[in-house]
Design a protein around this motif. Structure first.
Motif, PDB file in Angstrom:
ATOM      1  N   LEU A  52      25.601 -50.492  13.497  1.00  0.00           N
ATOM      2  CA  LEU A  52      25.058 -49.802  14.652  1.00  0.00           C
ATOM      3  C   LEU A  52      26.159 -49.219  15.527  1.00  0.00           C
ATOM      4  CD1 LEU A  52      22.178 -52.250  15.685  1.00  0.00           C
ATOM      5  CD2 LEU A  52      21.941 -49.968  14.674  1.00  0.00           C
ATOM      6  N   VAL A  53      27.202 -50.003  15.762  1.00  0.00           N
ATOM      7  CA  VAL A  53      28.294 -49.535  16.601  1.00  0.00           C
ATOM      8  C   VAL A  53      28.988 -48.338  15.968  1.00  0.00           C
ATOM      9  CG1 VAL A  53      30.563 -50.146  17.533  1.00  0.00           C
ATOM     10  CG2 VAL A  53      28.672 -51.747  17.738  1.00  0.00           C
ATOM     11  N   ASN A  54      29.097 -48.347  14.630  1.00  0.00           N
ATOM     12  CA  ASN A  54      29.753 -47.248  13.914  1.00  0.00           C
ATOM     13  C   ASN A  54      28.797 -46.112  13.582  1.00  0.00           C
ATOM     14  OD1 ASN A  54      32.722 -47.955  13.095  1.00  0.00           O
ATOM     15  ND2 ASN A  54      31.576 -49.863  12.960  1.00  0.00           N
ATOM     16  N   GLN A  55      27.547 -46.220  14.055  1.00  0.00           N
ATOM     17  CA  GLN A  55      26.534 -45.190  13.833  1.00  0.00           C
ATOM     18  C   GLN A  55      26.354 -44.903  12.348  1.00  0.00           C
ATOM     19  OE1 GLN A  55      27.774 -41.877  16.274  1.00  0.00           O
ATOM     20  NE2 GLN A  55      27.271 -42.924  18.169  1.00  0.00           N
ATOM     21  N   LEU A  56      26.254 -45.970  11.560  1.00  0.00           N
ATOM     22  CA  LEU A  56      26.078 -45.858  10.122  1.00  0.00           C
ATOM     23  C   LEU A  56      24.726 -46.441   9.722  1.00  0.00           C
ATOM     24  CD1 LEU A  56      29.551 -47.009   8.736  1.00  0.00           C
ATOM     25  CD2 LEU A  56      28.643 -44.690   8.701  1.00  0.00           C
ATOM     26  N   GLN A 114      38.681 -40.582  13.327  1.00  0.00           N
ATOM     27  CA  GLN A 114      37.582 -41.527  13.161  1.00  0.00           C
ATOM     28  C   GLN A 114      37.922 -42.871  13.791  1.00  0.00           C
ATOM     29  OE1 GLN A 114      36.964 -41.600   8.931  1.00  0.00           O
ATOM     30  NE2 GLN A 114      35.812 -39.682   8.896  1.00  0.00           N
ATOM     31  N   CYS A 115      39.175 -43.314  13.614  1.00  0.00           N
ATOM     32  CA  CYS A 115      39.607 -44.573  14.237  1.00  0.00           C
ATOM     33  C   CYS A 115      39.516 -44.495  15.752  1.00  0.00           C
ATOM     34  CB  CYS A 115      41.050 -44.886  13.827  1.00  0.00           C
ATOM     35  SG  CYS A 115      41.220 -45.516  12.137  1.00  0.00           S
ATOM     36  N   ASP A 116      39.929 -43.365  16.313  1.00  0.00           N
ATOM     37  CA  ASP A 116      39.858 -43.204  17.766  1.00  0.00           C
ATOM     38  C   ASP A 116      38.413 -43.275  18.262  1.00  0.00           C
ATOM     39  OD1 ASP A 116      42.600 -42.943  17.980  1.00  0.00           O
ATOM     40  OD2 ASP A 116      42.560 -40.748  17.873  1.00  0.00           O
ATOM     41  N   ARG A 117      37.505 -42.641  17.515  1.00  0.00           N
ATOM     42  CA  ARG A 117      36.096 -42.684  17.909  1.00  0.00           C
ATOM     43  C   ARG A 117      35.548 -44.102  17.821  1.00  0.00           C
ATOM     44  NH1 ARG A 117      36.065 -37.594  15.189  1.00  0.00           N
ATOM     45  NH2 ARG A 117      35.362 -38.548  13.233  1.00  0.00           N
ATOM     46  N   LYS A 118      35.962 -44.830  16.760  1.00  0.00           N
ATOM     47  CA  LYS A 118      35.523 -46.220  16.628  1.00  0.00           C
ATOM     48  C   LYS A 118      35.989 -47.048  17.826  1.00  0.00           C
ATOM     49  CE  LYS A 118      35.369 -46.751  11.589  1.00  0.00           C
ATOM     50  NZ  LYS A 118      35.978 -47.489  10.444  1.00  0.00           N
ATOM     51  N   ILE A 119      37.264 -46.919  18.162  1.00  0.00           N
ATOM     52  CA  ILE A 119      37.821 -47.713  19.257  1.00  0.00           C
ATOM     53  C   ILE A 119      37.077 -47.419  20.558  1.00  0.00           C
ATOM     54  CG2 ILE A 119      39.877 -48.039  20.687  1.00  0.00           C
ATOM     55  CD1 ILE A 119      41.546 -47.599  18.118  1.00  0.00           C
ATOM     56  N   GLY A 144      44.654 -51.696  13.844  1.00  0.00           N
ATOM     57  CA  GLY A 144      45.497 -51.949  12.681  1.00  0.00           C
ATOM     58  C   GLY A 144      45.371 -50.840  11.649  1.00  0.00           C
ATOM     59  N   GLU A 145      44.129 -50.389  11.433  1.00  0.00           N
ATOM     60  CA  GLU A 145      43.893 -49.280  10.506  1.00  0.00           C
ATOM     61  C   GLU A 145      44.577 -48.009  11.005  1.00  0.00           C
ATOM     62  OE1 GLU A 145      42.018 -47.093   7.262  1.00  0.00           O
ATOM     63  OE2 GLU A 145      42.738 -49.126   7.638  1.00  0.00           O
ATOM     64  N   ARG A 146      44.519 -47.779  12.311  1.00  0.00           N
ATOM     65  CA  ARG A 146      45.146 -46.588  12.884  1.00  0.00           C
ATOM     66  C   ARG A 146      46.660 -46.622  12.704  1.00  0.00           C
ATOM     67  NH1 ARG A 146      46.997 -43.170  16.458  1.00  0.00           N
ATOM     68  NH2 ARG A 146      45.623 -41.470  17.186  1.00  0.00           N
TER      69      ARG A 146
END
Length: 229
Positions: A52-56, A114-119, A144-146
């Motif tokens: 849900l948080v990742n809009q998936l 994408q990492c920035d949007r997730k954060i 960490g992924e970023r």
């Protein structure tokens, strides 16, 4: 031996043929080996809150039985790398590799965004009252992924065209590897897939697996040949 006398696989993690090379088409994460009904499967577990948080729109569990596609994958490899097809395969890979460095940079920049949007979404979830421990874990994972992607971006070599001769040199022993794959199972098959540079992405909603060959040395890392099964 990789199999028991009765032909069944032993229940050991190192016998998963797609270990480390099969990705979930929903979230692009590596699928993990799972033993079920005396057969090897790959699965992707995805907590509902994380989806849900990742809009998936991601099912809680995605399963793929190895036996459903392994013969198709091996058949595709045999077709692509048979002697009479190799010239066409090399030409196709060279056509996709006209600007390998730039292609890699574009992909990495997209993944960084994408990492920035997730954060940002995770921080918003935290501000909205989400569990601090769980959300902080998501933030740290994304950071960490970023950092890893930033390192890969810095390491992308200067753009240069990859020649068919270079690709041919990379694939010099591909036919031998494919022949060995057809005769192997378990640990040996997984190792040979990795040597060949094979990656698979499973799209459950389409019942489709995309296969890619990506040779490893940096000057041809972005070169690939695709196939669906």
């Amino acid at each position: 031996m990789s199999r028991r006398a009765n032909g069944e696989y032993s229940q050991r993690p190192h016998l998963y043929a797609f270990r480390g090379i099969l990705f979930c088409g929903y979230c692009q994460r590596r699928m993990q080996g799972n033993w079920n009904n005396k057969q090897p499967y790959s699965r992707c577990l995805f907590p509902r809150e994380y989806a849900l948080v990742n809009q998936l729109d991601h099912p809680k569990v995605v399963y793929l039985r190895e036996a459903e596609i392994i013969s198709e994958v091996d058949g595709w490899l045999a077709e692509v790398f048979r002697p009479e097809s190799l010239e066409r395969t090399i030409a196709a890979m060279a056509e996709q590799a006209r600007d390998p460095g730039e292609a890699a940079r574009v992909d990495l920049r997209k993944r960084l965004a994408q990492c920035d949007r997730k954060i940002n979404r995770y921080r918003a979830a935290l501000d909205a009252g989400g569990d601090p421990v769980e959300v902080s874990g998501w933030i740290n994972e994304a950071k960490g992924e970023r950092a890893r992607l930033e390192g890969e971006l810095r390491a992308v070599p200067a753009v240069r065209q990859v020649t068919e001769k270079e690709i041919g040199g990379m694939l010099e022993h591909a036919g031998d590897l494919v022949e060995m794959i057809n005769a192997a199972d378990g640990q040996d098959k997984a190792d040979l897939y990795a040597q060949l540079g094979l990656t698979l992405t499973y799209y459950p909603e389409k019942q489709y697996v995309e296969a890619r060959i990506e040779p490893e040395p940096p000057h041809v890392r972005a070169v690939c040949v695709r196939g669906g099964t």
